[in-house]
Design a protein around this motif. Structure first.
Motif, PDB file in Angstrom:
ATOM      1  N   ASN A   1      49.699 -14.515 -42.630  1.00  0.00           N
ATOM      2  CA  ASN A   1      49.287 -13.369 -41.837  1.00  0.00           C
ATOM      3  C   ASN A   1      48.448 -13.832 -40.639  1.00  0.00           C
ATOM      4  OD1 ASN A   1      48.632 -10.859 -40.874  1.00  0.00           O
ATOM      5  ND2 ASN A   1      47.435 -10.240 -42.661  1.00  0.00           N
TER       6      ASN A   1
ATOM      7  N   SER B   1      44.226 -12.411 -39.875  1.00  0.00           N
ATOM      8  CA  SER B   1      43.379 -12.745 -41.017  1.00  0.00           C
ATOM      9  C   SER B   1      42.470 -13.904 -40.626  1.00  0.00           C
ATOM     10  CB  SER B   1      44.238 -13.126 -42.224  1.00  0.00           C
ATOM     11  OG  SER B   1      45.000 -14.294 -41.955  1.00  0.00           O
TER      12      SER B   1
ATOM     13  N   SER C   1      53.550 -11.560 -37.735  1.00  0.00           N
ATOM     14  CA  SER C   1      52.768 -10.399 -38.153  1.00  0.00           C
ATOM     15  C   SER C   1      53.610  -9.488 -39.045  1.00  0.00           C
ATOM     16  CB  SER C   1      52.296  -9.618 -36.923  1.00  0.00           C
ATOM     17  OG  SER C   1      51.780  -8.362 -37.286  1.00  0.00           O
ATOM     18  N   PRO C   2      53.027  -8.918 -40.104  1.00  0.00           N
ATOM     19  CA  PRO C   2      53.798  -7.995 -40.952  1.00  0.00           C
ATOM     20  C   PRO C   2      54.235  -6.744 -40.214  1.00  0.00           C
ATOM     21  CG  PRO C   2      51.478  -8.005 -41.570  1.00  0.00           C
ATOM     22  CD  PRO C   2      51.666  -9.138 -40.623  1.00  0.00           C
TER      23      PRO C   2
ATOM     24  N   TYR D   1      53.420  -3.397 -49.480  1.00  0.00           N
ATOM     25  CA  TYR D   1      52.813  -4.560 -48.834  1.00  0.00           C
ATOM     26  C   TYR D   1      51.536  -4.908 -49.577  1.00  0.00           C
ATOM     27  CZ  TYR D   1      50.110  -7.071 -45.247  1.00  0.00           C
ATOM     28  OH  TYR D   1      49.352  -7.979 -44.562  1.00  0.00           O
TER      29      TYR D   1
ATOM     30  N   SER E   1      48.493  -8.299 -49.917  1.00  0.00           N
ATOM     31  CA  SER E   1      48.019  -9.540 -49.332  1.00  0.00           C
ATOM     32  C   SER E   1      47.035 -10.213 -50.270  1.00  0.00           C
ATOM     33  CB  SER E   1      47.355  -9.284 -47.967  1.00  0.00           C
ATOM     34  OG  SER E   1      46.208  -8.459 -48.117  1.00  0.00           O
TER      35      SER E   1
ATOM     36  N   GLN F   1      44.365  -5.464 -46.454  1.00  0.00           N
ATOM     37  CA  GLN F   1      45.636  -5.885 -45.866  1.00  0.00           C
ATOM     38  C   GLN F   1      45.435  -6.978 -44.817  1.00  0.00           C
ATOM     39  OE1 GLN F   1      47.831  -2.499 -44.428  1.00  0.00           O
ATOM     40  NE2 GLN F   1      48.408  -1.863 -46.482  1.00  0.00           N
ATOM     41  N   ARG F   2      44.344  -7.676 -44.907  1.00  0.00           N
ATOM     42  CA  ARG F   2      44.037  -8.744 -43.950  1.00  0.00           C
ATOM     43  C   ARG F   2      43.882 -10.095 -44.644  1.00  0.00           C
ATOM     44  NH1 ARG F   2      45.564  -5.299 -41.193  1.00  0.00           N
ATOM     45  NH2 ARG F   2      44.660  -4.402 -39.288  1.00  0.00           N
TER      46      ARG F   2
ATOM     47  N   TYR G   1      50.703 -12.559 -47.079  1.00  0.00           N
ATOM     48  CA  TYR G   1      51.171 -11.233 -47.467  1.00  0.00           C
ATOM     49  C   TYR G   1      52.496 -11.334 -48.216  1.00  0.00           C
ATOM     50  CZ  TYR G   1      54.114 -11.705 -43.288  1.00  0.00           C
ATOM     51  OH  TYR G   1      55.002 -12.155 -42.348  1.00  0.00           O
TER      52      TYR G   1
END
Length: 272
Positions: free
Chosen positions: A142, A145, A168-169, A186, A188, A217-218, A222
């Protein structure tokens, strides 16, 4: 219009050397911890996916992550021949996938897009092989992050895994949408500092603690799951115009009848 890059990506310059370098990094302490965290997420995701054929791809020495899947036929796609008791190997490039169209139920991409010279083309090939209703499980680094932040300082050293693409997702979800995929979920992981020093990681363990609760989510890595949309045909009724009666009713009384002819006898005279 985009112009050609002056400095080529790392995997284009070094080619096949990416595989041993990434293999060596995953054998390190930090790489082993990351594999355990990735395996933990996949162990909770894969048992709910069913089908007949599962395919996993990766870079470097194979790390089989589909042990908890209930799918019987499992393949591993690699550019080099591999031998293992848990899977059968298919030697193929990811951007020229040697699999039939719509023949795979579940496809696992373990950091494959991170180190491919043409990730969009590779994803298109994988989507071609997945059946409608099948799933793609993508594991990637990711860029949004702490690991992605450290990449800006370490990518010039040509080290692993910092020289990868780090897609990037959100960008990946746009690619999948164009390929008729719907992102189901999703997750991570890897919220700590990306350092191989165990003492430093323990000293800054509070960063990972905050990341799991504030930046869920960071994480540095991921796992994204997307399902291929089933194309349905909606019948459209043709708009035929109704043929109306356009004939005009003509009264028969007004039509002249053919004249009556006398029967001709050979012996009779026409004179009166």
């Amino acid at each position: 219009m985009s112009l050609p890059r002056l400095f080529k990506p790392f995997q284009q310059v070094h080619g096949a050397s990416v595989h041993p370098l990434l293999t060596k990094w995953f054998e390190s302490e930090l790489g082993q911890e990351l594999l355990e965290e990735e395996q933990d997420i996949l162990d909770r995701v894969l048992p709910s996916m069913f089908g007949y054929h599962l395919v996993q791809t990766g870079i470097g020495r194979p790390h089989w992550l589909a042990g908890t899947s209930t799918i019987h036929n499992k393949l591993y796609v690699s550019e080099k021949p591999q031998h293992h008791d848990q899977y059968r190997c298919v030697c193929s490039r990811l951007d020229e996938l040697a699999l039939a169209t719509e023949s795979v139920d579940v496809a696992i991409l373990h950091h494959s897009l991170d180190f491919d010279s043409s990730p969009h083309r590779a994803l298109r090939e994988i989507s071609r092989a997945v059946i409608p209703g099948g799933r793609i499980v993508i594991v990637g680094f990711n860029p949004w992050s702490i690991w992605g932040l450290g990449r800006f300082f370490l990518m010039q050293t040509a080290g692993m895994p910092w020289s990868g693409n780090f897609i990037s997702p959100y960008r990946l979800s746009d690619w999948l949408k164009l390929l008729d995929f719907h992102v189901e979920g999703y997750e991570s992981t890897a919220f700590g500092l990306p350092t191989a020093n165990r003492r430093t990681r323990k000293l800054f363990n509070w960063i990972a603690y905050l990341g799991q609760r504030i930046w869920q989510q960071r994480g540095g890595v991921y796992v994204l799951v997307a399902v291929k949309q089933v194309s349905t045909l909606t019948p459209i009724k043709p708009r035929f115009r109704t043929v109306k009666d356009t004939l005009v009713n003509i009264p028969i009384a007004g039509i002249a009848k053919p004249s009556t002819r006398h029967q001709c006898n050979p012996g009779s005279s026409s004179e009166s």
